[in-house]
Design a protein around this motif. Structure first.
Motif, mmCIF file in Angstrom:
data_model
loop_
_atom_site.group_PDB
_atom_site.id
_atom_site.type_symbol
_atom_site.label_atom_id
_atom_site.label_comp_id
_atom_site.label_asym_id
_atom_site.label_seq_id
_atom_site.Cartn_x
_atom_site.Cartn_y
_atom_site.Cartn_z
ATOM 1 N N LEU A 191 51.782 -33.116 -10.249
ATOM 2 C CA LEU A 191 51.314 -31.742 -10.076
ATOM 3 C C LEU A 191 51.202 -31.065 -11.432
ATOM 4 N N CYS A 192 50.037 -30.503 -11.730
ATOM 5 C CA CYS A 192 49.795 -29.848 -13.019
ATOM 6 C C CYS A 192 49.858 -28.341 -12.918
ATOM 7 N N ALA A 193 49.426 -27.782 -11.797
ATOM 8 C CA ALA A 193 49.367 -26.327 -11.674
ATOM 9 C C ALA A 193 49.270 -25.927 -10.214
ATOM 10 N N VAL A 194 49.656 -24.697 -9.940
ATOM 11 C CA VAL A 194 49.471 -24.078 -8.627
ATOM 12 C C VAL A 194 48.659 -22.814 -8.861
ATOM 13 N N THR A 195 47.595 -22.644 -8.095
ATOM 14 C CA THR A 195 46.731 -21.473 -8.207
ATOM 15 C C THR A 195 46.796 -20.685 -6.914
ATOM 16 N N VAL A 196 47.027 -19.380 -7.025
ATOM 17 C CA VAL A 196 47.042 -18.485 -5.863
ATOM 18 C C VAL A 196 45.916 -17.476 -6.056
ATOM 19 N N PHE A 197 44.963 -17.475 -5.130
ATOM 20 C CA PHE A 197 43.829 -16.559 -5.187
ATOM 21 C C PHE A 197 44.141 -15.291 -4.414
ATOM 22 N N GLU A 198 43.933 -14.141 -5.046
ATOM 23 C CA GLU A 198 44.009 -12.861 -4.347
ATOM 24 C C GLU A 198 42.647 -12.533 -3.732
ATOM 25 N N THR A 199 41.602 -12.830 -4.492
ATOM 26 C CA THR A 199 40.211 -12.689 -4.050
ATOM 27 C C THR A 199 39.453 -13.869 -4.671
ATOM 28 N N PRO A 200 38.201 -14.072 -4.315
ATOM 29 C CA PRO A 200 37.449 -15.163 -4.955
ATOM 30 C C PRO A 200 37.345 -15.023 -6.482
ATOM 31 N N TRP A 257 42.846 -14.465 -9.488
ATOM 32 C CA TRP A 257 43.867 -15.446 -9.149
ATOM 33 C C TRP A 257 44.895 -15.543 -10.250
ATOM 34 N N ALA A 258 45.991 -16.216 -9.918
ATOM 35 C CA ALA A 258 47.033 -16.541 -10.893
ATOM 36 C C ALA A 258 47.272 -18.042 -10.824
ATOM 37 N N GLU A 259 47.404 -18.664 -11.985
ATOM 38 C CA GLU A 259 47.694 -20.101 -12.059
ATOM 39 C C GLU A 259 48.997 -20.292 -12.810
ATOM 40 N N PHE A 260 49.910 -21.058 -12.227
ATOM 41 C CA PHE A 260 51.193 -21.363 -12.852
ATOM 42 C C PHE A 260 51.242 -22.845 -13.128
ATOM 43 N N ALA A 261 51.504 -23.201 -14.396
ATOM 44 C CA ALA A 261 51.516 -24.603 -14.796
ATOM 45 C C ALA A 261 52.870 -25.011 -15.363
ATOM 46 N N GLY A 262 53.922 -24.446 -14.845
ATOM 47 C CA GLY A 262 55.264 -24.815 -15.279
ATOM 48 C C GLY A 262 55.846 -23.881 -16.310
ATOM 49 N N ASP A 263 57.117 -24.137 -16.609
ATOM 50 C CA ASP A 263 57.866 -23.271 -17.533
ATOM 51 C C ASP A 263 57.358 -23.351 -18.945
#
Length: 72
Positions: free
Chosen positions: A54-63, A66-72
């Protein structure tokens, strides 16, 4: 190879001090302030151990937001 997972959030959370009828994500332990940024980090920390590569998690608020988290 980059492996990512995207999650959408559509009006299922409320921010502290902002009146709102939705309580879903505020009920989840560790999501006291359920913004796209904190949700992405929360998912990352829970999924990383079980999703090798797993490299990143992306959470979309709208198209377009979004926010992408790729670890500490």
């Amino acid at each position: 190879m980059k492996i990512t997972q995207a999650f959408t959030v559509e009006a299922v959370h409320r921010l502290p001090n902002v009146p709102e009828a939705h309580h879903g994500l505020n009920e989840v332990e560790g999501l006291d302030t359920p913004t796209a940024e904190t949700i992405a980090a929360w998912i990352w920390h829970r999924a990383k151990g079980g999703l090798r590569g797993l490299c990143a998690v992306t959470v979309f608020e709208t198209p377009m937001s979004w926010a992408e988290f790729a670890g500490d």
